[in-house]
Design an enzyme around this catalytic site. Structure first.
Site, mmCIF file in Angstrom:
data_model
loop_
_atom_site.group_PDB
_atom_site.id
_atom_site.type_symbol
_atom_site.label_atom_id
_atom_site.label_comp_id
_atom_site.label_asym_id
_atom_site.label_seq_id
_atom_site.Cartn_x
_atom_site.Cartn_y
_atom_site.Cartn_z
ATOM 1 N N GLY A 43 -6.380 34.239 -3.799
ATOM 2 C CA GLY A 43 -6.527 34.261 -5.246
ATOM 3 C C GLY A 43 -7.520 35.302 -5.719
ATOM 4 N N HIS A 46 -6.077 41.062 -7.804
ATOM 5 C CA HIS A 46 -6.313 42.370 -8.410
ATOM 6 C C HIS A 46 -5.127 43.273 -8.083
ATOM 7 C CE1 HIS A 46 -7.375 43.482 -4.306
ATOM 8 N NE2 HIS A 46 -8.326 42.557 -4.314
ATOM 9 N N HIS A 90 -3.588 43.212 -4.528
ATOM 10 C CA HIS A 90 -2.682 42.090 -4.250
ATOM 11 C C HIS A 90 -1.306 42.331 -4.865
ATOM 12 C CE1 HIS A 90 -6.629 39.782 -3.975
ATOM 13 N NE2 HIS A 90 -6.044 39.460 -2.841
ATOM 14 N N LYS A 105 -6.465 47.151 3.929
ATOM 15 C CA LYS A 105 -7.923 47.083 3.756
ATOM 16 C C LYS A 105 -8.543 46.161 4.794
ATOM 17 C CE LYS A 105 -10.194 44.416 0.930
ATOM 18 N NZ LYS A 105 -11.361 43.901 1.707
ATOM 19 N N SER A 133 -11.175 44.670 -3.998
ATOM 20 C CA SER A 133 -11.448 43.424 -3.289
ATOM 21 C C SER A 133 -11.903 42.380 -4.288
ATOM 22 C CB SER A 133 -12.541 43.643 -2.237
ATOM 23 O OG SER A 133 -13.006 42.407 -1.712
#
Length: 290
Positions: free
Chosen positions: A36, A39, A42, A154, A190
Protein backbone atom coordinates in the site's frame (compact mmCIF):
# COMPACT_ATOMS: atom_id res chain seq x y z
CA UNK A 1 -15.59 9.04 -19.26
CA UNK A 2 -16.79 6.55 -16.63
CA UNK A 3 -14.15 5.35 -14.15
CA UNK A 4 -13.73 1.59 -14.09
CA UNK A 5 -15.46 -0.16 -11.18
CA UNK A 6 -12.94 -1.94 -8.99
CA UNK A 7 -13.77 -5.02 -6.94
CA UNK A 8 -12.44 -5.30 -3.38
CA UNK A 9 -11.97 -8.82 -2.01
CA UNK A 10 -10.91 -9.60 1.56
CA UNK A 11 -10.88 -13.41 1.76
CA UNK A 12 -8.90 -16.13 0.03
CA UNK A 13 -12.07 -18.06 -0.79
CA UNK A 14 -13.66 -15.11 -2.60
CA UNK A 15 -10.45 -14.30 -4.46
CA UNK A 16 -9.96 -17.87 -5.63
CA UNK A 17 -13.55 -18.05 -6.86
CA UNK A 18 -13.02 -14.92 -8.94
CA UNK A 19 -9.81 -16.34 -10.40
CA UNK A 20 -11.53 -19.65 -11.22
CA UNK A 21 -14.28 -17.77 -13.06
CA UNK A 22 -11.72 -15.80 -15.08
CA UNK A 23 -9.68 -18.84 -16.00
CA UNK A 24 -12.78 -20.80 -16.96
CA UNK A 25 -13.48 -18.01 -19.44
CA UNK A 26 -9.97 -18.36 -20.88
CA UNK A 27 -8.51 -15.26 -19.22
CA UNK A 28 -5.03 -14.87 -17.73
CA UNK A 29 -4.20 -13.27 -14.40
CA UNK A 30 -1.48 -10.75 -13.57
CA UNK A 31 -0.65 -10.02 -9.95
CA UNK A 32 1.09 -7.13 -8.17
CA UNK A 33 1.72 -7.62 -4.42
CA UNK A 34 2.14 -4.37 -2.46
CA UNK A 35 2.08 -3.00 1.07
CA UNK A 36 0.00 0.00 0.00
CA UNK A 37 0.81 3.73 0.23
CA UNK A 38 0.91 3.49 -3.53
CA UNK A 39 2.87 5.80 -5.82
CA UNK A 40 3.74 6.00 -9.50
CA UNK A 41 6.19 3.12 -9.24
CA UNK A 42 3.44 0.77 -8.04
CA UNK A 43 1.08 1.94 -10.76
CA UNK A 44 3.74 1.23 -13.40
CA UNK A 45 3.83 -2.37 -12.12
CA UNK A 46 0.05 -2.61 -12.48
CA UNK A 47 0.38 -1.29 -16.03
CA UNK A 48 3.02 -3.92 -16.81
CA UNK A 49 0.76 -6.64 -15.38
CA UNK A 50 -2.04 -5.42 -17.64
CA UNK A 51 0.30 -5.67 -20.63
CA UNK A 52 0.99 -9.32 -19.83
CA UNK A 53 -2.41 -10.62 -18.68
CA UNK A 54 -6.07 -9.99 -19.42
CA UNK A 55 -7.01 -9.51 -15.73
CA UNK A 56 -5.09 -7.85 -12.94
CA UNK A 57 -5.09 -8.27 -9.16
CA UNK A 58 -3.23 -5.98 -6.76
CA UNK A 59 -2.87 -6.98 -3.13
CA UNK A 60 -2.38 -4.54 -0.25
CA UNK A 61 -1.09 -6.13 2.94
CA UNK A 62 1.37 -4.67 5.44
CA UNK A 63 3.11 -7.90 6.34
CA UNK A 64 4.06 -8.13 10.03
CA UNK A 65 6.41 -11.05 9.36
CA UNK A 66 8.93 -8.84 7.58
CA UNK A 67 9.25 -6.25 10.35
CA UNK A 68 11.53 -6.78 13.34
CA UNK A 69 10.70 -5.35 16.78
CA UNK A 70 11.44 -1.63 16.78
CA UNK A 71 10.96 -1.24 13.02
CA UNK A 72 8.17 0.82 11.46
CA UNK A 73 5.30 -1.69 11.24
CA UNK A 74 2.95 0.46 13.34
CA UNK A 75 3.84 3.70 11.57
CA UNK A 76 4.12 2.32 8.02
CA UNK A 77 1.84 4.54 5.88
CA UNK A 78 -1.63 3.11 5.27
CA UNK A 79 -3.86 4.90 2.73
CA UNK A 80 -6.55 2.44 1.71
CA UNK A 81 -9.03 4.92 0.26
CA UNK A 82 -6.42 6.75 -1.81
CA UNK A 83 -4.85 3.47 -2.94
CA UNK A 84 -8.19 2.16 -4.18
CA UNK A 85 -8.78 5.35 -6.16
CA UNK A 86 -5.35 5.06 -7.81
CA UNK A 87 -5.91 1.42 -8.69
CA UNK A 88 -9.36 2.12 -10.12
CA UNK A 89 -7.90 4.86 -12.30
CA UNK A 90 -5.15 2.47 -13.43
CA UNK A 91 -7.72 -0.10 -14.56
CA UNK A 92 -6.92 -2.80 -12.00
CA UNK A 93 -9.71 -5.40 -11.83
CA UNK A 94 -9.49 -6.64 -8.23
CA UNK A 95 -7.82 -5.40 -5.06
CA UNK A 96 -7.11 -8.08 -2.48
CA UNK A 97 -7.16 -6.68 1.07
CA UNK A 98 -6.62 -9.62 3.44
CA UNK A 99 -6.32 -9.20 7.18
CA UNK A 100 -3.57 -10.76 9.26
CA UNK A 101 -5.80 -13.70 10.22
CA UNK A 102 -6.47 -14.42 6.55
CA UNK A 103 -2.76 -14.55 5.74
CA UNK A 104 -1.61 -16.23 8.96
CA UNK A 105 -4.45 -18.38 10.34
CA UNK A 106 -4.38 -19.33 14.02
CA UNK A 107 -1.76 -22.00 14.63
CA UNK A 108 0.13 -21.29 11.40
CA UNK A 109 3.72 -22.53 11.72
CA UNK A 110 4.89 -22.85 8.10
CA UNK A 111 7.50 -20.44 6.74
CA UNK A 112 9.37 -20.25 3.43
CA UNK A 113 13.11 -19.60 3.50
CA UNK A 114 15.27 -18.88 0.48
CA UNK A 115 18.62 -19.59 2.05
CA UNK A 116 21.95 -17.90 1.22
CA UNK A 117 20.54 -15.13 -0.99
CA UNK A 118 18.37 -13.92 1.90
CA UNK A 119 21.40 -13.53 4.16
CA UNK A 120 23.35 -11.15 1.89
CA UNK A 121 23.16 -7.35 1.50
CA UNK A 122 19.92 -6.25 3.19
CA UNK A 123 19.76 -9.63 4.89
CA UNK A 124 22.84 -8.71 6.96
CA UNK A 125 21.09 -5.66 8.39
CA UNK A 126 17.54 -7.05 8.45
CA UNK A 127 18.06 -10.80 9.00
CA UNK A 128 14.34 -11.47 9.41
CA UNK A 129 13.24 -9.55 6.34
CA UNK A 130 13.46 -11.82 3.33
CA UNK A 131 12.12 -14.82 5.20
CA UNK A 132 9.00 -12.79 5.94
CA UNK A 133 8.85 -11.66 2.31
CA UNK A 134 9.19 -15.18 0.88
CA UNK A 135 6.58 -16.54 3.26
CA UNK A 136 3.95 -13.91 2.52
CA UNK A 137 4.56 -13.92 -1.23
CA UNK A 138 4.25 -17.72 -1.38
CA UNK A 139 0.94 -17.47 0.48
CA UNK A 140 -0.28 -14.66 -1.77
CA UNK A 141 0.62 -16.71 -4.85
CA UNK A 142 -1.50 -19.59 -3.53
CA UNK A 143 -4.39 -17.22 -2.84
CA UNK A 144 -4.26 -15.37 -6.18
CA UNK A 145 -2.99 -18.20 -8.43
CA UNK A 146 -1.66 -15.78 -11.05
CA UNK A 147 -0.06 -16.57 -14.38
CA UNK A 148 2.23 -13.54 -14.13
CA UNK A 149 3.50 -11.54 -11.15
CA UNK A 150 5.30 -8.19 -11.32
CA UNK A 151 7.84 -6.89 -8.79
CA UNK A 152 9.80 -3.64 -8.91
CA UNK A 153 13.50 -3.66 -9.73
CA UNK A 154 14.03 -1.02 -7.03
CA UNK A 155 13.87 -3.93 -4.57
CA UNK A 156 16.33 -5.92 -6.67
CA UNK A 157 17.38 -8.40 -3.99
CA UNK A 158 13.72 -9.15 -3.25
CA UNK A 159 13.02 -9.66 -6.96
CA UNK A 160 15.87 -12.16 -7.33
CA UNK A 161 14.85 -14.04 -4.17
CA UNK A 162 11.27 -14.37 -5.44
CA UNK A 163 12.57 -15.65 -8.78
CA UNK A 164 14.68 -18.24 -6.94
CA UNK A 165 11.71 -19.31 -4.80
CA UNK A 166 9.45 -19.69 -7.83
CA UNK A 167 12.07 -21.79 -9.63
CA UNK A 168 12.80 -23.96 -6.61
CA UNK A 169 9.18 -24.63 -5.64
CA UNK A 170 7.84 -24.92 -9.18
CA UNK A 171 5.20 -22.21 -9.01
CA UNK A 172 3.70 -21.95 -12.53
CA UNK A 173 4.14 -18.18 -12.50
CA UNK A 174 6.22 -15.93 -14.75
CA UNK A 175 8.04 -13.28 -12.72
CA UNK A 176 8.56 -9.92 -14.40
CA UNK A 177 10.73 -7.08 -13.12
CA UNK A 178 9.38 -3.55 -13.45
CA UNK A 179 11.76 -0.66 -14.08
CA UNK A 180 12.44 1.67 -11.15
CA UNK A 181 10.44 4.90 -11.33
CA UNK A 182 12.37 7.98 -10.23
CA UNK A 183 11.79 11.55 -9.18
CA UNK A 184 13.40 14.31 -11.30
CA UNK A 185 16.56 14.26 -9.12
CA UNK A 186 16.88 10.49 -9.51
CA UNK A 187 15.48 9.41 -6.13
CA UNK A 188 13.77 6.04 -6.50
CA UNK A 189 10.07 6.28 -5.71
CA UNK A 190 9.24 4.56 -2.42
CA UNK A 191 6.47 4.67 0.15
CA UNK A 192 9.10 5.40 2.82
CA UNK A 193 10.05 8.64 1.06
CA UNK A 194 7.06 10.06 2.93
CA UNK A 195 9.21 9.93 6.08
CA UNK A 196 11.78 12.41 4.69
CA UNK A 197 11.85 15.98 5.97
CA UNK A 198 12.13 18.79 3.43
CA UNK A 199 15.89 19.07 3.99
CA UNK A 200 16.37 15.31 3.81
CA UNK A 201 14.36 15.16 0.61
CA UNK A 202 16.71 17.70 -0.98
CA UNK A 203 19.68 15.49 -0.07
CA UNK A 204 18.10 12.17 -1.00
CA UNK A 205 18.98 12.28 -4.70
CA UNK A 206 22.66 11.93 -3.78
CA UNK A 207 22.34 8.15 -3.59
CA UNK A 208 21.28 7.87 -7.23
CA UNK A 209 23.90 10.43 -8.29
CA UNK A 210 26.64 8.42 -6.55
CA UNK A 211 25.48 5.14 -8.09
CA UNK A 212 25.18 6.66 -11.54
CA UNK A 213 28.74 8.03 -11.40
CA UNK A 214 29.96 4.70 -10.05
CA UNK A 215 28.27 2.78 -12.87
CA UNK A 216 29.98 5.00 -15.46
CA UNK A 217 33.40 4.53 -13.85
CA UNK A 218 32.91 0.75 -13.66
CA UNK A 219 31.91 0.65 -17.31
CA UNK A 220 35.29 2.11 -18.32
CA UNK A 221 37.37 -0.22 -16.18
CA UNK A 222 37.81 1.44 -12.78
CA UNK A 223 38.48 -0.88 -9.86
CA UNK A 224 35.27 -1.76 -7.97
CA UNK A 225 36.86 -1.14 -4.55
CA UNK A 226 37.87 2.39 -5.50
CA UNK A 227 34.49 3.10 -7.03
CA UNK A 228 32.57 1.85 -4.01
CA UNK A 229 34.67 3.94 -1.63
CA UNK A 230 34.12 7.06 -3.70
CA UNK A 231 30.36 6.45 -3.89
CA UNK A 232 30.14 5.98 -0.13
CA UNK A 233 32.02 9.23 0.48
CA UNK A 234 29.70 11.09 -1.91
CA UNK A 235 26.59 9.81 -0.12
CA UNK A 236 27.93 10.63 3.36
CA UNK A 237 29.07 14.09 2.28
CA UNK A 238 25.54 14.78 1.03
CA UNK A 239 24.15 14.38 4.55
CA UNK A 240 23.35 10.68 4.97
CA UNK A 241 24.15 9.65 8.54
CA UNK A 242 25.42 6.18 7.54
CA UNK A 243 25.78 3.77 4.63
CA UNK A 244 24.94 0.13 5.28
CA UNK A 245 26.55 -1.08 2.06
CA UNK A 246 27.52 -0.30 -1.50
CA UNK A 247 28.00 -3.60 -3.32
CA UNK A 248 28.81 -4.80 -6.82
CA UNK A 249 27.29 -8.23 -7.32
CA UNK A 250 26.46 -10.94 -9.80
CA UNK A 251 22.80 -10.13 -10.60
CA UNK A 252 21.71 -13.78 -10.62
CA UNK A 253 23.29 -15.02 -7.39
CA UNK A 254 23.88 -11.67 -5.59
CA UNK A 255 27.42 -12.86 -4.82
CA UNK A 256 29.93 -10.02 -4.44
CA UNK A 257 32.33 -9.39 -7.32
CA UNK A 258 36.02 -8.79 -6.44
CA UNK A 259 37.12 -5.30 -5.47
CA UNK A 260 40.56 -5.53 -7.08
CA UNK A 261 39.60 -6.73 -10.58
CA UNK A 262 37.94 -4.48 -13.19
CA UNK A 263 34.57 -5.63 -14.44
CA UNK A 264 35.17 -7.96 -17.39
CA UNK A 265 33.74 -6.93 -20.77
CA UNK A 266 30.18 -8.13 -21.39
CA UNK A 267 29.86 -9.31 -17.78
CA UNK A 268 26.50 -8.31 -16.25
CA UNK A 269 26.64 -6.83 -12.76
CA UNK A 270 24.42 -4.93 -10.35
CA UNK A 271 25.41 -2.07 -8.10
CA UNK A 272 23.31 -1.84 -4.92
CA UNK A 273 23.29 0.60 -2.02
CA UNK A 274 21.50 1.14 1.28
CA UNK A 275 21.87 4.02 3.70
CA UNK A 276 20.19 6.11 6.36
CA UNK A 277 19.04 9.67 5.83
CA UNK A 278 17.76 10.79 9.21
CA UNK A 279 15.39 8.06 10.37
CA UNK A 280 14.67 6.84 6.86
CA UNK A 281 16.47 3.91 5.27
CA UNK A 282 16.80 4.29 1.50
CA UNK A 283 17.86 1.63 -1.01
CA UNK A 284 18.65 1.81 -4.70
CA UNK A 285 20.43 -0.11 -7.45
CA UNK A 286 21.59 0.17 -11.05
CA UNK A 287 22.54 -2.30 -13.74
CA UNK A 288 26.23 -2.10 -14.73
CA UNK A 289 28.10 -3.46 -17.74
CA UNK A 290 31.44 -2.83 -19.37
Amino acid sequence: MTEKTITVVRTRVALQQQVRDWKAAGETVGFVPTMGALHGGHISLVEKAKENASRTITSIFVNPAQFAPGEDFDTYPRREEGDLALLAAAGCDVVYLPGVAEMYPDGSVTDVRVNAMSDLLDGVYRPHFFYGVATVVARLFLHAQPDVAVFGEKDFQQLQIIRRMVDDLGFPIRIIGGETRREPDGLAQSSRNLYLSAAERRAAGAMYAALHRASVRLSIGALPGDVRAEAQAHILNAGFRSVDYIALVDPGTLAALPDDVPLAPDTPARLLAAGWLGRTRLIDNLSVSR
